[in-house]
Design a protein around this motif. Structure first.
Motif, PDB file in Angstrom:
ATOM      1  N   GLY A 130      42.725  43.994  42.276  1.00 37.04           N
ATOM      2  CA  GLY A 130      43.522  43.130  41.382  1.00 37.04           C
ATOM      3  C   GLY A 130      42.442  42.002  40.573  1.00 37.04           C
ATOM      4  N   THR A 131      42.994  40.858  40.125  1.00 36.33           N
ATOM      5  CA  THR A 131      42.397  39.913  39.190  1.00 36.33           C
ATOM      6  C   THR A 131      42.134  38.650  40.249  1.00 36.33           C
ATOM      7  N   LYS A 132      42.246  38.659  41.350  1.00 34.50           N
ATOM      8  CA  LYS A 132      41.955  37.439  42.232  1.00 34.50           C
ATOM      9  C   LYS A 132      40.658  37.468  42.403  1.00 34.50           C
ATOM     10  N   ASP A 133      39.808  36.277  42.830  1.00 35.35           N
ATOM     11  CA  ASP A 133      38.314  35.960  43.041  1.00 35.35           C
ATOM     12  C   ASP A 133      38.300  35.660  44.410  1.00 35.35           C
ATOM     13  N   SER A 134      38.292  36.650  45.510  1.00 35.09           N
ATOM     14  CA  SER A 134      38.504  36.402  46.907  1.00 35.09           C
ATOM     15  C   SER A 134      37.418  35.455  47.371  1.00 35.09           C
ATOM     16  N   ASP A 135      36.211  35.719  46.790  1.00 33.97           N
ATOM     17  CA  ASP A 135      34.938  34.942  47.207  1.00 33.97           C
ATOM     18  C   ASP A 135      34.347  33.886  46.306  1.00 33.97           C
ATOM     19  N   LYS A 136      35.208  33.475  45.383  1.00 32.28           N
ATOM     20  CA  LYS A 136      35.088  32.246  44.469  1.00 32.28           C
ATOM     21  C   LYS A 136      33.739  32.202  43.820  1.00 32.28           C
ATOM     22  N   ASP A 137      33.266  33.376  43.159  1.00 34.75           N
ATOM     23  CA  ASP A 137      31.982  33.583  42.448  1.00 34.75           C
ATOM     24  C   ASP A 137      32.320  33.715  41.074  1.00 34.75           C
ATOM     25  N   SER A 138      33.473  33.464  40.622  1.00 32.10           N
ATOM     26  CA  SER A 138      33.629  33.430  39.313  1.00 32.10           C
ATOM     27  C   SER A 138      33.715  35.101  38.814  1.00 32.10           C
ATOM     28  N   GLN A 139      33.821  36.115  39.482  1.00 34.50           N
ATOM     29  CA  GLN A 139      33.980  37.438  39.146  1.00 34.50           C
ATOM     30  C   GLN A 139      35.328  37.875  39.878  1.00 34.50           C
ATOM     31  N   PRO A 140      36.387  38.404  39.233  1.00 33.48           N
ATOM     32  CA  PRO A 140      37.522  39.106  39.660  1.00 33.48           C
ATOM     33  C   PRO A 140      37.077  40.033  40.532  1.00 33.48           C
ATOM     34  N   ASP A 141      37.925  40.473  41.761  1.00 34.18           N
ATOM     35  CA  ASP A 141      37.683  41.298  42.635  1.00 34.18           C
ATOM     36  C   ASP A 141      37.282  42.779  41.941  1.00 34.18           C
ATOM     37  N   PHE A 142      38.083  43.007  40.808  1.00 35.41           N
ATOM     38  CA  PHE A 142      38.012  44.503  40.316  1.00 35.41           C
ATOM     39  C   PHE A 142      36.586  44.648  39.504  1.00 35.41           C
ATOM     40  N   LEU A 143      35.979  43.348  39.263  1.00 30.77           N
ATOM     41  CA  LEU A 143      34.581  43.518  38.727  1.00 30.77           C
ATOM     42  C   LEU A 143      33.492  43.172  39.684  1.00 30.77           C
ATOM     43  N   THR A 165      31.286  43.719  42.943  1.00 27.18           N
ATOM     44  CA  THR A 165      30.730  44.853  43.820  1.00 27.18           C
ATOM     45  C   THR A 165      30.623  44.562  45.195  1.00 27.18           C
ATOM     46  N   ASP A 166      31.023  42.987  45.639  1.00 22.69           N
ATOM     47  CA  ASP A 166      30.913  42.380  46.834  1.00 22.69           C
ATOM     48  C   ASP A 166      32.008  41.178  46.931  1.00 22.69           C
ATOM     49  N   SER A 167      33.231  41.819  47.079  1.00 18.70           N
ATOM     50  CA  SER A 167      34.367  40.808  46.905  1.00 18.70           C
ATOM     51  C   SER A 167      34.515  39.568  47.759  1.00 18.70           C
ATOM     52  N   ASP A 209      29.984  39.243  51.522  1.00 15.46           N
ATOM     53  CA  ASP A 209      29.146  39.047  53.002  1.00 15.46           C
ATOM     54  C   ASP A 209      27.858  40.018  52.792  1.00 15.46           C
ATOM     55  N   GLY A 210      27.408  40.413  51.641  1.00 15.51           N
ATOM     56  CA  GLY A 210      26.230  40.974  51.635  1.00 15.51           C
ATOM     57  C   GLY A 210      26.320  42.508  51.678  1.00 15.51           C
ATOM     58  N   ILE A 211      27.411  43.111  52.064  1.00 17.81           N
ATOM     59  CA  ILE A 211      27.743  44.516  51.937  1.00 17.81           C
ATOM     60  C   ILE A 211      28.505  44.785  51.073  1.00 17.81           C
ATOM     61  N   PRO A 212      28.248  45.728  50.069  1.00 17.44           N
ATOM     62  CA  PRO A 212      28.846  46.264  49.038  1.00 17.44           C
ATOM     63  C   PRO A 212      30.286  46.673  49.335  1.00 17.44           C
ATOM     64  N   ASP A 213      31.187  46.488  48.454  1.00 16.96           N
ATOM     65  CA  ASP A 213      32.529  46.916  48.675  1.00 16.96           C
ATOM     66  C   ASP A 213      32.630  48.446  48.928  1.00 16.96           C
ATOM     67  N   ARG A 214      31.808  49.192  48.248  1.00 17.38           N
ATOM     68  CA  ARG A 214      31.689  50.643  48.414  1.00 17.38           C
ATOM     69  C   ARG A 214      31.235  51.030  49.726  1.00 17.38           C
ATOM     70  N   LEU A 257      43.700  42.541  56.246  1.00 17.80           N
ATOM     71  CA  LEU A 257      42.743  42.115  55.379  1.00 17.80           C
ATOM     72  C   LEU A 257      42.089  43.692  55.337  1.00 17.80           C
ATOM     73  N   SER A 258      41.969  44.125  53.938  1.00 20.66           N
ATOM     74  CA  SER A 258      41.091  45.401  53.860  1.00 20.66           C
ATOM     75  C   SER A 258      39.532  45.011  54.131  1.00 20.66           C
ATOM     76  N   ASN A 259      38.910  46.106  54.718  1.00 19.99           N
ATOM     77  CA  ASN A 259      37.654  45.789  55.117  1.00 19.99           C
ATOM     78  C   ASN A 259      36.628  45.112  53.835  1.00 19.99           C
ATOM     79  N   TYR A 260      36.978  45.494  52.671  1.00 12.11           N
ATOM     80  CA  TYR A 260      36.080  44.833  51.609  1.00 12.11           C
ATOM     81  C   TYR A 260      36.362  43.445  51.334  1.00 12.11           C
ATOM     82  N   LEU A 261      37.555  42.969  51.911  1.00 11.48           N
ATOM     83  CA  LEU A 261      37.962  41.282  51.870  1.00 11.48           C
ATOM     84  C   LEU A 261      37.630  40.855  53.030  1.00 11.48           C
ATOM     85  N   ASP A 262      37.046  41.414  54.417  1.00  8.79           N
ATOM     86  CA  ASP A 262      37.362  40.985  55.528  1.00  8.79           C
ATOM     87  C   ASP A 262      36.141  40.546  56.162  1.00  8.79           C
TER      88      ASP A 262
END
Length: 124
Positions: free
Chosen positions: A17-30, A32-34, A37-42, A54-59
């Motif tokens: 989606g277009t939210k910015d979970s970590d408030k770094d000015s990058q929407p989650d869909f763009l 790579t670490d939403s 936490d220093g661990i890539p979403d991949r 919470l999905s792991n990439y947001l947890d």
């Protein structure tokens, strides 16, 4: 062909989606670490290992052991094929990381959750 994974992390843009979970000015869909936490979403994926909603990439604690993913990191201490941030027993001693915690009981500079002999008695 339409690109449905703009950041190449293996998680569909629609899921992120277009939210910015970590408030770094990058929407989650763009991003790579939403969750920042220093661990890539991949590497985290969209599963919900600890079933907290919470999905792991947001947890920030994907395995739900009370130790932050950024502290546990991507290494696999006990060589069981699961990185510590997804492993509820990172040192493979039969005690959960939640039970052992991040304290260092025996003062050997290894937190209990990674220390096979956390009390320093010479017995694992």
């Amino acid at each position: 062909m339409i690109d449905t994974d703009s950041d190449g992390d293996g998680i569909d843009d629609k899921t992120e989606g277009t939210k910015d979970s970590d408030k770094d000015s990058q929407p989650d869909f763009l991003d790579t670490d939403s969750d920042n936490d220093g661990i890539p979403d991949r590497g985290e994926g969209s599963e919900d290992l600890d079933r907290d909603g919470l999905s792991n990439y947001l947890d920030l604690d994907a395995d739900g052991d009370g130790i932050s993913d950024s502290v546990e990191g991507r290494i696999d201490t006990d060589k069981d094929g699961k990185p510590n941030f997804l492993d509820t027993d990172s040192d493979g001693d039969g005690k959960t990381d939640a039970q052992e915690g991040t304290i260092d009981t025996d003062g050997d500079n290894t937190p209990n959750y990674l220390d096979l002999d956390s009390d320093g008695d010479g017995v694992s």
